[in-house]
Design an enzyme around this catalytic site. Structure first.
Site, PDB file in Angstrom:
ATOM      1  N   HIS A 159       0.973   6.601  -2.063  1.00 56.33           N
ATOM      2  CA  HIS A 159       1.337   6.965  -3.433  1.00 56.33           C
ATOM      3  C   HIS A 159       1.677   8.443  -3.586  1.00 56.33           C
ATOM      4  O   HIS A 159       1.956   8.904  -4.686  1.00 56.33           O
ATOM      5  CB  HIS A 159       0.210   6.587  -4.409  1.00 56.33           C
ATOM      6  CG  HIS A 159       0.032   5.108  -4.520  1.00 56.33           C
ATOM      7  ND1 HIS A 159       0.763   4.336  -5.394  1.00 56.33           N
ATOM      8  CD2 HIS A 159      -0.754   4.255  -3.822  1.00 56.33           C
ATOM      9  CE1 HIS A 159       0.414   3.069  -5.254  1.00 56.33           C
ATOM     10  NE2 HIS A 159      -0.507   2.992  -4.303  1.00 56.33           N
TER      11      HIS A 159
ATOM     12  N   LYS B 207       7.337   2.348  -2.034  1.00 60.26           N
ATOM     13  CA  LYS B 207       6.897   2.787  -3.359  1.00 60.26           C
ATOM     14  C   LYS B 207       7.916   3.786  -3.918  1.00 60.26           C
ATOM     15  O   LYS B 207       8.988   3.367  -4.328  1.00 60.26           O
ATOM     16  CB  LYS B 207       5.460   3.288  -3.254  1.00 60.26           C
ATOM     17  CG  LYS B 207       4.550   2.076  -3.025  1.00 60.26           C
ATOM     18  CD  LYS B 207       3.117   2.339  -2.732  1.00 60.26           C
ATOM     19  CE  LYS B 207       2.384   1.004  -2.675  1.00 60.26           C
ATOM     20  NZ  LYS B 207       1.155   1.038  -1.891  1.00 60.26           N
TER      21      LYS B 207
ATOM     22  N   SER C  11      -4.936   4.749  -5.152  1.00 64.61           N
ATOM     23  CA  SER C  11      -4.010   3.850  -5.824  1.00 64.61           C
ATOM     24  C   SER C  11      -4.548   3.246  -7.120  1.00 64.61           C
ATOM     25  O   SER C  11      -3.767   2.851  -7.971  1.00 64.61           O
ATOM     26  CB  SER C  11      -3.587   2.737  -4.871  1.00 64.61           C
ATOM     27  OG  SER C  11      -4.702   2.016  -4.426  1.00 64.61           O
TER      28      SER C  11
HETATM   29  C1  LIG Z   1       0.613  -0.035  -1.033  1.00 61.47           C
HETATM   30  C2  LIG Z   1      -0.345   0.593  -0.100  1.00 61.47           C
HETATM   31  C3  LIG Z   1      -0.363   0.269   1.256  1.00 61.47           C
HETATM   32  C4  LIG Z   1       0.449  -0.849   1.809  1.00 61.47           C
HETATM   33  O1  LIG Z   1       1.781  -0.499   1.908  1.00 61.47           O
HETATM   34  P1  LIG Z   1       2.858  -1.691   1.924  1.00 61.47           P
HETATM   35  O2  LIG Z   1       4.081  -1.033   2.439  1.00 61.47           O
HETATM   36  O3  LIG Z   1       2.984  -2.151   0.528  1.00 61.47           O
HETATM   37  O4  LIG Z   1       2.321  -2.733   2.846  1.00 61.47           O
HETATM   38  C5  LIG Z   1      -1.214   0.960   2.081  1.00 61.47           C
HETATM   39  N1  LIG Z   1      -2.039   1.912   1.600  1.00 61.47           N
HETATM   40  C6  LIG Z   1      -2.068   2.226   0.287  1.00 61.47           C
HETATM   41  C7  LIG Z   1      -2.981   3.285  -0.178  1.00 61.47           C
HETATM   42  C8  LIG Z   1      -1.232   1.570  -0.595  1.00 61.47           C
HETATM   43  O5  LIG Z   1      -1.275   1.861  -1.898  1.00 61.47           O
END
Ligand SMILES: *Cc1c(COP(=O)(O)O)cnc(C)c1O
Length: 392
Positions: free
Chosen positions: A208, A239, A180
């Protein structure tokens, strides 16, 4: 009482503040009445404010109301939750799937459940750049944790042979599909070869990757054509899919075990049924409008090649996440603030989110960016970078 801690953060240029958006999540947003081009959203495909998602959610609210009223194991499981889970299983090409309120919840519950199965003597190995939710989840279990250098599969192999093989430990390897903060992709085929000997279990967090990677947007595992080789998937819906929540997809018995064991699934109120309706609509758009993903990648290639020609260090990104390495947190913050003054929102990412000395701007590309917005942003990046002496 807490001012000293806040002052310390401020003095180290590490104080974080919230930025209130006054409009929907689109390529342009309104902050303090000003129009800003957004480069900090994970809304890669521009679905967060899509008409079809909104309509699906509104229809669901009219039929089922808003709240779910209870946890999933009590009366909170509604037909839409189950419809979404069936759809996610077929999306991930697995036997079953289970949704969680967020990716954070999913990682807590999945890692807890996997480690309980592998204990006693479970060893968890995680890439140093793993997301905080993965690290927190591992720390909450009492398993031994070894962190390996980012993407260093040789070190992982050594750790596995000294600890997993010789000490006969069951092990779990934790990584991300697309990282990320760096935007690079885990070389999954190489990783699989390196864990083969120790028969370690593999968990790929594809927050992602879902909607972005692979020929049909099924994520990093599809990108490497490993759908039959990696049985457990974790992905998020907040996302690229523009919703909220997350899922674990895998064999039927794993999903049943999660329902019985995963504390972050059991002890929390089920998400509103409208979330599932919106996610179903998002999955349909993903399947029927591949041009969105194509536009995302076009935008990404355009922005990346132009940032490189300006002389920026974009690290080793392979995804729509474009890091611009600055190094020092105060200059990074200054860079971000000057961009903001000219209508560009690209956040400064500083420790502890990234290692010391690697503070950076993080540009997230979206399918909905117009080329004129990218051209404007590149002009601003040139001016601000030169004024701060970051580029020549
Ligand atoms: C954003 C993210 C999460 C958390 O997901 P949410 O639905 O926002 O709680 C977990 N792992 C990674 C790699 C992320 O980028």
């Amino acid at each position: 009482m807490f001012t000293q801690s806040l002052t310390n953060l401020q003095e180290a240029y590490l104080l974080r503040t919230l930025h209130r958006t006054e409009s929907a999540q689109d390529a342009e947003i309104t902050i303090k009445g000003k129009t800003i081009i957004l480069f900090s959203s994970n809304n890669y495909l521009g679905l967060a404010n899509h008409r079809k998602l909104k309509e699906a959610a509104i229809t669901a609210i009219k039929q089922y109301g808003f709240g779910s009223g209870a946890s999933r194991l009590l009366s909170g499981t509604m037909s839409l939750h189950e419809q979404l889970e069936a759809r996610l299983a077929s999306f991930a090409k697995t036997a079953a799937a289970l949704t969680f309120n967020s990716g954070y919840h999913a990682n807590l519950g999945l890692i807890q459940t996997l480690v309980e199965e592998l204990q006693p003597h479970c060893l968890v190995l995680a890439d140093r750049a793993c997301h905080a939710s993965l690290i927190d989840a591992i720390r909450l279990t009492k398993a031994r944790l070894k962190v390996y250098q980012h993407q260093n599969t040789e070190q992982l192999e050594r750790l596995l042979s000294t600890h997993a093989v010789t000490e006969a430990r069951n092990s779990l390897v934790v990584t991300e599909g697309v990282f990320s903060m760096d935007g690079d992709i885990t070389p999954l085929p190489k990783l699989l070869t390196c864990i083969e000997k120790s028969s370690a279990m593999l968990l790929v967090d594809d927050a992602h990757g879902i909607g972005v990677m692979g020929s049909t947007g099924r994520g990093t595992i599809e990108h490497f054509d490993l759908e039959t080789k990696i049985p457990i998937r974790m992905g998020t819906l907040g996302k690229a899919l523009g919703c909220v929540g997350a899922f674990v997809a895998g064999p039927h018995d794993l999903i049943q075990l999660l329902i019985n064991r995963a504390r972050s699934f059991i002890y929390t109120t089920a998400p509103p049924p409208a979330f599932a309706a919106a996610a179903l609509a998002a999955l349909t758009i993903l399947e029927t409008e591949p041009e969105r993903r194509e536009k995302l990648w076009w935008n990404r290639d355009y922005m990346l090649s132009n940032l490189k020609s300006l002389g920026y260090n974009t690290m080793h990104t392979e995804s729509p996440i474009l890091p611009v390495l600055i190094g020092d947190p105060s200059r990074t913050l200054q860079f971000s603030q000057r961009l903001f003054a000219r209508g560009i929102y690209a956040p400064a990412i500083r420790p502890p989110t990234v290692p010391r000395g690697t503070s950076r701007l993080r540009i997230s590309m979206m399918a909905t960016h117009q080329q004129s917005q990218l051209d404007y942003a590149l002009d601003v990046f040139r001016d601000v970078g030169r004024s701060l002496g970051i580029i020549a």
